[in-house]
Design an enzyme around this catalytic site. Sequence first.
Site, PDB file in Angstrom:
ATOM      1  N   LYS A   1       0.815  -1.224   0.000  1.00  0.00           N
ATOM      2  CA  LYS A   1       0.000   0.000   0.000  1.00  0.00           C
ATOM      3  C   LYS A   1       0.846   1.270   0.000  1.00  0.00           C
ATOM      4  O   LYS A   1       0.392   2.307  -0.456  1.00  0.00           O
ATOM      5  CB  LYS A   1      -0.953  -0.010   1.192  1.00  0.00           C
ATOM      6  N   ARG A  17      -7.028   0.189  17.472  1.00  0.00           N
ATOM      7  CA  ARG A  17      -7.563   0.298  16.119  1.00  0.00           C
ATOM      8  C   ARG A  17      -8.451  -0.925  15.944  1.00  0.00           C
ATOM      9  O   ARG A  17      -9.405  -1.104  16.694  1.00  0.00           O
ATOM     10  CB  ARG A  17      -6.456   0.441  15.080  1.00  0.00           C
TER      11      ARG A  17
END
Length: 362
Positions: free
Chosen positions: A39, A134
């Site tokens: 990414k 998260r």
Amino acid sequence: MAADRNPKLIIDLNKLRNNIDKVQNMCRDVGVEIAGVIKGFTGLPEVAAQFERCGCKFIASSRIEQLEAVKEYGIQTPLMMIRIPMLSEAADIVRVTDISLNSSVEVLRELNKQARLQDKNHKVILMADLGDLREGFWDKEEMLEAALMVENDLHNLELAGVGTNVGCYGAIAPTPDKLNELVAIAEMIEEKIGRELEFISGGATSSLTTMIDGELPPRINMLRIGEGIILAIDLQEYWGYDMSYLYKDVFTLRAEVLEVRDKPTHPVGKIMIDCFGKTPTYEDRGIRRRALVGIGRVDYGSPDDLVAKDANISVVGASSDHTILDVEDAGDIRVGDTVDFKVCYANLVYLTSSDNINKIYI
Ligand SMILES: *Cc1c(COP(=O)(O)O)cnc(C)c1O
């Protein structure tokens, strides 16, 4: 695009393969496989292909679009979705990828349904939140129940393992204690399902620190590595590890000089609000030579981390399409010359996703 058009992002695939090999060998020495995370460079298939050439176990991304592009490019390495899937993308996750990280029962059920419709088996890794706050199960009983549901009821899913992510929101360190907590969760699940899990995925680049210290729990057998391979800057700069055996310049940004002039360093006139809604302040350093290059915030995001390779050149500021450099101490720079820059992670994601940047593979 004309091959010589500026600005360019020059990508050294040999240096990248060196970094992949070095990190992968280091990991394999302690029984850890790598998911190469793409990414950071927007999944550019030519770059992602180097992870396949080096024999990485998985190629991973947070974006299904990138994994799809990589698959269409012809990459055969199993693909891993590392952002927990959206309910609405479950069909694509099953169609494109082989394995995904998960933390919601709703999504697991939908993945199973889509896998059944596509007559496929899809592997899942259940994520535990160890305090970074998260993604991931917080309650261990709830995680165990989800694991048992996958194992016993969702017949088109395969419970491949457990994983965690640290150091992203809460800046929690991958200490041996935290990673042992993950191993304990795995073993609790293993006891209930009566078999060993294939993977215990112990985090990202930051977990390499624990590995290098020789403190990675032996049962951790997978890490998902992006930054530590493609830029290799963080462990050196922020953690103080010697990473001199990795290239820090896989990516180089090259921009062309549009104007060179001696100008004041302090704007002349009444200072109002700039085009980004900010009221900036300026240091008056008198008249200095500056060069304007044809690249701007639209291309790389913020100029704050942009550093010229020539230490005598500094970045003064930028607007959408222009970057202003101080070249007073830099020798003879002329219109048409090019200036090279180092690239940080934040800049790289912009640069690689922009059609305005000419990507050159060497
Ligand atoms: C981005 C990401 C990684 C890779 O992080 P790096 O710091 O680039 O190694 C690993 N796992 C997850 C879940 C991620 O989102």
